[in-house]
Design a protein around this motif. Sequence first.
Motif, PDB file in Angstrom:
ATOM      1  N   GLU A   4       0.844  -1.183   0.000  1.00  0.00           N
ATOM      2  CA  GLU A   4       0.000   0.000   0.000  1.00  0.00           C
ATOM      3  C   GLU A   4       0.883   1.237   0.000  1.00  0.00           C
ATOM      4  OE1 GLU A   4      -3.123   1.172   3.113  1.00  0.00           O
ATOM      5  OE2 GLU A   4      -3.790  -0.763   2.337  1.00  0.00           O
ATOM      6  N   THR A   6       1.040   5.292   0.232  1.00  0.00           N
ATOM      7  CA  THR A   6       0.316   6.480   0.670  1.00  0.00           C
ATOM      8  C   THR A   6       1.206   7.688   0.433  1.00  0.00           C
ATOM      9  OG1 THR A   6      -0.735   5.172   2.399  1.00  0.00           O
ATOM     10  CG2 THR A   6      -0.866   7.551   2.618  1.00  0.00           C
ATOM     11  N   ARG A  19      -6.467   8.698  -1.387  1.00  0.00           N
ATOM     12  CA  ARG A  19      -6.568   7.287  -1.042  1.00  0.00           C
ATOM     13  C   ARG A  19      -5.274   6.584  -1.424  1.00  0.00           C
ATOM     14  NH1 ARG A  19     -11.931   5.825  -4.172  1.00  0.00           N
ATOM     15  NH2 ARG A  19     -10.320   6.017  -5.704  1.00  0.00           N
ATOM     16  N   ILE A  21      -2.663   3.768  -2.918  1.00  0.00           N
ATOM     17  CA  ILE A  21      -2.614   2.882  -4.084  1.00  0.00           C
ATOM     18  C   ILE A  21      -2.291   1.497  -3.540  1.00  0.00           C
ATOM     19  CG2 ILE A  21      -1.454   2.363  -6.256  1.00  0.00           C
ATOM     20  CD1 ILE A  21      -0.758   5.385  -6.404  1.00  0.00           C
ATOM     21  N   LYS A  96       2.679   2.140  -8.397  1.00  0.00           N
ATOM     22  CA  LYS A  96       1.821   3.071  -9.152  1.00  0.00           C
ATOM     23  C   LYS A  96       1.376   2.453 -10.479  1.00  0.00           C
ATOM     24  CE  LYS A  96       3.533   7.538  -7.502  1.00  0.00           C
ATOM     25  NZ  LYS A  96       4.287   8.751  -7.911  1.00  0.00           N
ATOM     26  N   ARG A 101      -6.402   2.354  -6.939  1.00  0.00           N
ATOM     27  CA  ARG A 101      -6.923   3.113  -5.785  1.00  0.00           C
ATOM     28  C   ARG A 101      -8.210   2.507  -5.320  1.00  0.00           C
ATOM     29  NH1 ARG A 101      -4.305   7.933  -4.509  1.00  0.00           N
ATOM     30  NH2 ARG A 101      -2.909   8.558  -6.119  1.00  0.00           N
TER      31      ARG A 101
END
Length: 101
Positions: A4, A6, A19, A21, A96, A101
């Motif tokens: 995750e 952020t 939010r 990814i 990414k 998301r």
Amino acid sequence: MHAELTIDGGVGFFPGLARPIVLDAKDLSPDERAELARLVSAARTESAAPRAAAVKPVPDGRSYRIGIASDDGTLDLKCADPSVPTGFAALMAFIKQHGHR
């Protein structure tokens, strides 16, 4: 493995819209899973290395956090502009590209 990403801060940052990814290794091909594991290992090694002198924060700079949960436990990697380590940047780019998301 579950990752995750952020991202906080920056110009025009709206916390309510930021939010994370999310990337789950089960959604990747075997080659992509191997690449993710390699990138995590490199970022982990890089984060354990001795750090250079503290860098002054950048106005409106961003901070980044990658949380990783795997069978080996959890790992929390953090950095901020302007000093984003190479391994962290590569892992962030992978998340990414392949996450959502």
